[in-house]
Design a protein around this motif. Structure first.
Motif, PDB file in Angstrom:
ATOM      1  N   UNK A  68      -6.117   0.925  -4.721  1.00 55.20           N
ATOM      2  CA  UNK A  68      -7.301   0.709  -3.877  1.00 55.20           C
ATOM      3  C   UNK A  68      -7.864   2.041  -3.401  1.00 55.20           C
ATOM      4  N   UNK A  69      -6.986   2.923  -2.972  1.00 57.78           N
ATOM      5  CA  UNK A  69      -7.426   4.241  -2.520  1.00 57.78           C
ATOM      6  C   UNK A  69      -7.991   5.059  -3.672  1.00 57.78           C
ATOM      7  N   UNK A  70      -7.344   4.992  -4.827  1.00 59.93           N
ATOM      8  CA  UNK A  70      -7.797   5.764  -5.990  1.00 59.93           C
ATOM      9  C   UNK A  70      -9.197   5.336  -6.421  1.00 59.93           C
ATOM     10  N   UNK A  84     -12.257   2.617  -2.544  1.00 57.34           N
ATOM     11  CA  UNK A  84     -12.759   1.443  -1.843  1.00 57.34           C
ATOM     12  C   UNK A  84     -12.573   1.511  -0.333  1.00 57.34           C
ATOM     13  N   UNK A  85     -11.923   2.570   0.161  1.00 57.83           N
ATOM     14  CA  UNK A  85     -11.772   2.742   1.599  1.00 57.83           C
ATOM     15  C   UNK A  85     -12.979   3.450   2.206  1.00 57.83           C
ATOM     16  N   UNK A  86     -13.927   3.864   1.370  1.00 54.09           N
ATOM     17  CA  UNK A  86     -15.146   4.492   1.880  1.00 54.09           C
ATOM     18  C   UNK A  86     -14.851   5.777   2.629  1.00 54.09           C
ATOM     19  N   UNK A  87     -15.424   5.894   3.826  1.00 49.86           N
ATOM     20  CA  UNK A  87     -15.258   7.116   4.622  1.00 49.86           C
ATOM     21  C   UNK A  87     -14.060   7.038   5.569  1.00 49.86           C
ATOM     22  N   UNK A 140     -16.621  -8.272  -2.672  1.00 51.37           N
ATOM     23  CA  UNK A 140     -15.391  -8.609  -3.389  1.00 51.37           C
ATOM     24  C   UNK A 140     -15.601  -8.458  -4.892  1.00 51.37           C
ATOM     25  N   UNK A 141     -15.164  -7.335  -5.482  1.00 48.02           N
ATOM     26  CA  UNK A 141     -15.303  -7.176  -6.925  1.00 48.02           C
ATOM     27  C   UNK A 141     -14.420  -8.145  -7.697  1.00 48.02           C
ATOM     28  N   UNK A 142     -13.395  -8.663  -7.043  1.00 42.79           N
ATOM     29  CA  UNK A 142     -12.491  -9.651  -7.630  1.00 42.79           C
ATOM     30  C   UNK A 142     -11.750 -10.338  -6.498  1.00 42.79           C
ATOM     31  N   UNK A 143     -11.224 -11.534  -6.724  1.00 50.28           N
ATOM     32  CA  UNK A 143     -10.417 -12.171  -5.682  1.00 50.28           C
ATOM     33  C   UNK A 143      -9.256 -11.270  -5.269  1.00 50.28           C
ATOM     34  N   UNK A 144      -8.958 -11.281  -3.985  1.00 52.65           N
ATOM     35  CA  UNK A 144      -7.869 -10.476  -3.403  1.00 52.65           C
ATOM     36  C   UNK A 144      -8.166  -8.972  -3.435  1.00 52.65           C
ATOM     37  N   UNK A 145      -9.411  -8.599  -3.614  1.00 50.68           N
ATOM     38  CA  UNK A 145      -9.766  -7.181  -3.694  1.00 50.68           C
ATOM     39  C   UNK A 145     -11.073  -6.959  -2.933  1.00 50.68           C
ATOM     40  N   UNK A 146     -11.029  -6.123  -1.913  1.00 50.41           N
ATOM     41  CA  UNK A 146     -12.183  -5.859  -1.061  1.00 50.41           C
ATOM     42  C   UNK A 146     -12.660  -4.426  -1.252  1.00 50.41           C
ATOM     43  N   UNK A 147     -13.953  -4.274  -1.499  1.00 48.77           N
ATOM     44  CA  UNK A 147     -14.563  -2.944  -1.528  1.00 48.77           C
ATOM     45  C   UNK A 147     -15.193  -2.714  -0.163  1.00 48.77           C
TER      46      UNK A 147
END
Length: 344
Positions: free
Chosen positions: A31-33, A36-39, A200-207
């Protein structure tokens, strides 16, 4: 311990191991790579602590995971079409949960230490956390059996739906871990479809970069123009993906702590009033609220986006008064809102 926790206002209780979990750490790293954590730079800077409880505190052996309900009595989506008001996330309409949950956690931690001493277990170490530390609260809550991480990535409980504030006690004591929560989302995708900004680019995944909660709370600069319309009249956080979860039908408001009941002035605040807030007025209105931490400028920025989305030319006077605001982000938001309202 569970009985003591419930006496302190926690409605959900479980135990997880403090040892590392390779899959959990790998999901965080991916997720970090992907950025998706933004700023939220602190997510990356302290990832080594966040990957596992023992990564932050090697002496930890168990995690006591706890939840407090803030289940709302009213439908969080009821103001979606009321463009003259701003929508504040349910969790922020009452007292600051950081203060309420941490106070109860400290009480319970002292109880654990006292019981350990009474049983001759020697010096018992404890550390308490709620939200502000590098702790993977949601995966730990799921591992402790409080529920499961739904497709919106938040914890879902069979008993309390999506409305739980989470807290943890790390301890040097070794307790028997609970059975982890089992995923009960099935084929449902209500939360995915409800998101107004396609976060949500995919289920269980938040941008987070597209999430309304991130954009209105954590993001300090101008919100990207292509996402502003999706904010609608949301001025602090967003409940949409939580509110549509079918499991909420089992959430009982009887479990909601009195401290989390909504303040009347925050349930449906008029945008016209909020746009007139100066720093002193902002601090007075949001004293004791988690909203206070984002400051007047970011909050008024959000209100200007809501004004621009409202189609209400009656707000032009308040919007134009902010065109020369000392904060350039506020001034730019005012120019955008005016352009939208004049065009209407």
């Amino acid at each position: 311990m569970e009985a003591e926790a419930r006496a302190l206002g926690f409605c959900a209780f479980g135990i997880a191991s403090a040892a590392g979990d390779g899959d959990r750490a790998a999901r965080l790293d991916a997720w970090l790579a992907a950025g998706m954590h933004g700023t939220m730079a602190w997510m990356e800077e302290r990832a080594h602590h966040r990957r596992s409880p023992q990564g932050m505190w090697p002496e930890a052996r168990s995690v006591v995971a706890l939840g407090m309900s803030y289940a709302p009595a009213a439908d969080p989506l009821r103001l979606a079409g009321e463009s003259q008001v701003g929508r504040i996330s349910t969790y922020a309409q009452g007292a600051d949960y950081h203060d309420v949950v941490k106070k109860a956690l400290k009480h319970l931690a002292r109880w654990v230490v006292a019981k350990g001493a009474a049983r001759g277990l020697g010096e018992v170490g404890v550390k308490v956390f709620t939200d502000t530390a590098p702790v993977m609260e949601k995966p730990l809550a799921a591992a402790a059996g409080l529920g499961w991480q739904g497709k919106h990535t938040n914890v879902v409980s069979r008993e309390h739906g999506s409305w739980l504030f989470l807290g943890e006690i790390y301890t040097t004591l070794e307790f028997e871990p609970a059975v982890p929560g089992r995923d009960n989302c099935g084929s449902c995708r209500a939360c995915q479809d409800a998101c107004p900004t396609d976060a949500f680019p995919a289920p269980y995944r938040l941008d987070a970069r597209r999430c309304v909660s991130y954009l209105t709370i954590e993001h300090k600069g101008p919100v990207p123009e292509d996402l502003r319309e999706g904010l609608g009249n949301r001025i602090y956080g967003c409940d949409d993906c939580l509110a549509v979860c079918p499991w909420n039908k089992f959430a009982a408001t009887a479990h909601t702590m009195k401290a989390f009941l909504p303040r009347a002035e925050l349930t449906a605040p008029e945008l016209a009033d909020l746009l007139s807030l100066d720093d002193a007025g902002f601090r007075a209105l949001f004293s004791g609220s988690p909203i206070k931490r984002i400051g007047r400028n970011r909050f008024v920025r959000n209100c200007l986006y809501a004004a621009g989305n409202s189609g209400r030319t009656a707000l032009l006077g308040q919007v134009e008064a902010l065109l020369g605001d000392e904060d350039p982000v506020v001034a730019e938001a005012a120019a955008w809102a005016k352009g939208r309202l004049v065009r209407e």
